[in-house]
Design a protein around this motif. Structure first.
Motif, PDB file in Angstrom:
ATOM      1  N   UNK A  70       0.584  -1.276  -0.174  1.00 14.42           N
ATOM      2  CA  UNK A  70      -0.181  -0.521   0.051  1.00 14.42           C
ATOM      3  C   UNK A  70       1.087   1.399   0.408  1.00 14.42           C
ATOM      4  N   UNK A  71       2.325   1.447   0.762  1.00 14.66           N
ATOM      5  CA  UNK A  71       3.039   2.322   0.626  1.00 14.66           C
ATOM      6  C   UNK A  71       3.193   2.865  -0.538  1.00 14.66           C
ATOM      7  N   UNK A  72       3.990   1.251  -1.462  1.00 14.21           N
ATOM      8  CA  UNK A  72       4.149   1.739  -2.759  1.00 14.21           C
ATOM      9  C   UNK A  72       3.550   2.373  -3.413  1.00 14.21           C
ATOM     10  N   UNK A  73       2.086   1.665  -3.501  1.00  9.58           N
ATOM     11  CA  UNK A  73       0.452   1.786  -3.958  1.00  9.58           C
ATOM     12  C   UNK A  73       0.118   3.448  -4.185  1.00  9.58           C
ATOM     13  N   UNK A  74       0.111   4.115  -3.026  1.00  9.43           N
ATOM     14  CA  UNK A  74      -0.141   5.241  -2.336  1.00  9.43           C
ATOM     15  C   UNK A  74       1.523   6.532  -3.248  1.00  9.43           C
ATOM     16  N   UNK A  75       2.573   5.490  -3.203  1.00  7.39           N
ATOM     17  CA  UNK A  75       4.027   6.999  -3.713  1.00  7.39           C
ATOM     18  C   UNK A  75       3.430   7.050  -5.292  1.00  7.39           C
ATOM     19  N   UNK A  76       3.701   5.504  -5.852  1.00  5.35           N
ATOM     20  CA  UNK A  76       2.743   5.491  -7.318  1.00  5.35           C
ATOM     21  C   UNK A  76       1.597   6.665  -7.960  1.00  5.35           C
ATOM     22  N   UNK A  77       0.648   6.854  -6.740  1.00  3.99           N
ATOM     23  CA  UNK A  77      -0.156   7.485  -6.944  1.00  3.99           C
ATOM     24  C   UNK A  77      -0.254   8.800  -7.173  1.00  3.99           C
ATOM     25  N   UNK A  78       0.595   8.913  -6.101  1.00  2.00           N
ATOM     26  CA  UNK A  78       1.525  10.716  -5.526  1.00  2.00           C
ATOM     27  C   UNK A  78       1.668  11.129  -6.808  1.00  2.00           C
ATOM     28  N   UNK A  79       2.440   9.806  -7.506  1.00  2.00           N
ATOM     29  CA  UNK A  79       3.264  10.680  -8.591  1.00  2.00           C
ATOM     30  C   UNK A  79       2.756  11.093 -10.002  1.00  2.00           C
ATOM     31  N   UNK A  80       1.968  10.272 -10.141  1.00  2.00           N
ATOM     32  CA  UNK A  80       0.861  10.422 -11.424  1.00  2.00           C
ATOM     33  C   UNK A  80       0.157  11.849 -11.447  1.00  2.00           C
ATOM     34  N   UNK A  81      -0.560  12.085  -9.996  1.00  2.00           N
ATOM     35  CA  UNK A  81      -1.106  13.564  -9.438  1.00  2.00           C
ATOM     36  C   UNK A  81      -0.041  14.571  -9.400  1.00  2.00           C
ATOM     37  N   UNK A  82       1.457  14.269  -9.243  1.00  2.00           N
ATOM     38  CA  UNK A  82       2.075  15.336  -9.661  1.00  2.00           C
ATOM     39  C   UNK A  82       2.983  15.830 -11.519  1.00  2.00           C
TER      40      UNK A  82
END
Length: 86
Positions: A70-82
């Motif tokens: 989940x931590x890794x998935x949240x990082x990927x989602x944050x990078x996509x958003x940014x």
């Protein structure tokens, strides 16, 4: 998952003989390392480090046994958003 993001350039070898498992360095086209570092920290509470020295524009992502999928998935989602939309 990082390799699937079109603006992300993986700077760490995928070969375990050439790099340490758990340490990944990336660049994002159109974004500076300090911007990524600051936004990940302030907007998403994700801690990384920068490899800005010597003209590099890198973000270093270090995962360990205490990080979850989940931590890794949240990082990927944050990078996509940014990432810039251009």
């Amino acid at each position: 998952a990082l390799q699937k993001l079109t603006r992300v350039k993986l700077m760490t070898s995928t070969s375990h003989e050439l790099s340490s498992p758990g340490i990944t360095s990336i660049e994002i086209d159109g974004m500076g390392a300090w911007e990524i570092y600051n936004r990940l920290s302030s907007e998403f509470n994700i801690k990384t480090s920068t490899g800005y020295a010597d003209g590099n524009n890198l973000i270093r992502i270090s995962t360990h046994c205490y990080n979850s999928r989940q931590d890794v998935d949240e990082l990927i989602a944050a990078l996509k958003y940014m990432m810039p939309m251009t």
